[in-house]
Design a protein around this motif. Sequence first.
Motif, PDB file in Angstrom:
ATOM      1  N   UNK A   1      42.424 -40.628  39.576  1.00 24.18           N
ATOM      2  CA  UNK A   1      42.233 -39.249  40.025  1.00 24.18           C
ATOM      3  C   UNK A   1      40.731 -39.019  40.234  1.00 24.18           C
ATOM      4  N   UNK A   2      40.365 -38.533  41.424  1.00 23.53           N
ATOM      5  CA  UNK A   2      38.961 -38.286  41.711  1.00 23.53           C
ATOM      6  C   UNK A   2      38.478 -37.095  40.895  1.00 23.53           C
ATOM      7  N   UNK A   3      37.261 -37.221  40.426  1.00 22.89           N
ATOM      8  CA  UNK A   3      36.701 -36.190  39.553  1.00 22.89           C
ATOM      9  C   UNK A   3      36.742 -34.798  40.197  1.00 22.89           C
ATOM     10  N   UNK A   4      36.372 -34.722  41.476  1.00 26.74           N
ATOM     11  CA  UNK A   4      36.369 -33.413  42.133  1.00 26.74           C
ATOM     12  C   UNK A   4      37.773 -32.854  42.350  1.00 26.74           C
ATOM     13  N   UNK A   5      38.745 -33.755  42.465  1.00 27.28           N
ATOM     14  CA  UNK A   5      40.127 -33.323  42.710  1.00 27.28           C
ATOM     15  C   UNK A   5      40.831 -32.907  41.416  1.00 27.28           C
TER      16      UNK A   5
ATOM     17  N   UNK B   1      41.018 -36.568  35.419  1.00 33.17           N
ATOM     18  CA  UNK B   1      39.893 -37.448  35.716  1.00 33.17           C
ATOM     19  C   UNK B   1      39.008 -37.601  34.494  1.00 33.17           C
ATOM     20  N   UNK B   2      38.109 -38.579  34.535  1.00 34.06           N
ATOM     21  CA  UNK B   2      37.180 -38.780  33.429  1.00 34.06           C
ATOM     22  C   UNK B   2      35.754 -38.455  33.872  1.00 34.06           C
ATOM     23  N   UNK B   3      34.995 -37.941  32.915  1.00 32.14           N
ATOM     24  CA  UNK B   3      33.610 -37.566  33.217  1.00 32.14           C
ATOM     25  C   UNK B   3      32.753 -37.854  31.998  1.00 32.14           C
TER      26      UNK B   3
END
Lengths: 246, 319
Positions: free
Chosen positions: B194-198, B228-230
């Motif tokens: 999963x994209x961070x911005x999405x 997502x991961x950050x």
Amino acid sequence: MKILVCISVVPDTTTKVKFIDGKEFDKAGVQWIINPWDELALTRALELKEASAGKIEKITVVNVGAVEAEATIRKALAMGADEAIRINTTAKDTFSVAGEISEAIKDQGFDVIFSGIESSDFNGVGVGGMIAEILDIQSVSAVSGIDFADDVFKVKRDIDGGFEMLEVKAPFVATVQKGIAIDPRIPNMRGIMMAKKKPLNVVESANCEPLSEYVQYEMPKPKPPVKLVENAAELVNVLHNEAKML
Amino acid sequence: MILIYTQNWDGKFKKLSYELVSYGAAIAKQMNTEVVALSIGNVANNELQSLGKYGASKVVSVNDPNLSVVDNKIYAKTISEAVNKYNAKVILFANNNEGKAIAPRISAKFKAALITGVGKLPKSVEPFVICKKVYTGKASVDVKVNSDIKVLTLFQNSFGVVEAPVDAEIETLELTIDTPTIKVIEQSKSTGKVLLNDAEIVVSGGRGMKSGDNWAGIEQLAEILNGGTACSRPVSDEGWRPHGEHVGQTGKIIAPNVYFALGISGAIQHLGGVSNSKCIVAINTDKEAPIFEAADYGIIGDVHKILPELIEEVKKLKS
């Protein structure tokens, strides 16, 4: 080859921002710095020059700002830029800044123009791309790495969901982000001494008109205090039943 | 007309394009006009049609081998043809890498003001006044736009997907597309992640995670939540995680529904990047940590002990 780095002067990132009657940014007690992304761009530009065996001859920085910006511009010179241009007007909006820079440098034959991906004050992201369009040259955005070898620039750009390595021919604009350099270069004493003698050319504004104006600032509403829970089971319970977020 | 620049991945639209169309349709209503969605690349008709569900009454498709590389100059030229053809007055992009790359060029081409990172509808359309965050989320400002054409980039996950079904008329635009002047020599796409911005849910770790080797729990929790991961800045500076995951003032600015801050103290620069989140959850040993001032929910305690329990509890909930 010549590289131009666009720098904006912004409040230190730890600044607690305040506004006067919601109409203008309160500058009282604010420390000014080079926009963090621009500082990384300059750092990488200097590294490229040093590794180019003389092929990259000169690094110029350009700023649109009033005379107060000069102390911060001198810092860019102390980091190692060869010369600076200050366009003598206050920045109004992204479009007018891009227009001013394009007008001032269009005949100077820069091969690569670096611009930070955004500025930490107005969070505008457009200066680099707009300059490219005005000058009718290529632009690459979200650049997180750049190398120069055999007269070709190899550019790493982040795409939505990964990255690409590109070969890009000059002239072009690179809008850069974190990764292009990790830590900004810290000026040393010699750099600071030399910076005083380096050219800082002031050019008059081309009077580029802004397309937008900031009419009213607002601070975020204070948040209710955090709700503390004892353990993971309780946390999942409140997130599911109370916040309805899980 | 409101023109939407959609993005597809291997011929499929994602939530981001549906959100853009939803947002565009709402502005179109305010301005008493319609939405044209532009699609670049090879997208099947039924997929193009799906944009109608969110209010696009026309979907314009451009497909050419020269568009397989995102050459910003060529893309801007292509989009500008559509702007002219449909007399677009508002042009919408996502506030992501591609949107931020192309929108400024369109702005300069049409002398159209560019307002980046919007999340709410304009407060008025005549005059056109819209709110955006400034100083990395520390404040917001009402911007009055004075140009005839406006270019906006929308923060993902800020407006939401809203159904407003219309029959989308599909149109193919035949254009002569120049050969790209940039060459892609390598491409890497993370598939399935999963994209961070999405991401609607983001699980993020800070210095309190102690080492990059301790990220399995964060990845596992993100996976179970389809999130997502950050990470915080020190984590990416230490090389524990890639720079693309750094959220905060000099990294990405995100606005998920839930932001889990694990072992993150919450420096002002970090909070700037996540303060738009709808719900912030903090786990930290230090009860004085500034993250608790920004958080909605929190646990004071050791993340290394609590994270495995949290994973088990979320698993129970999901099963």
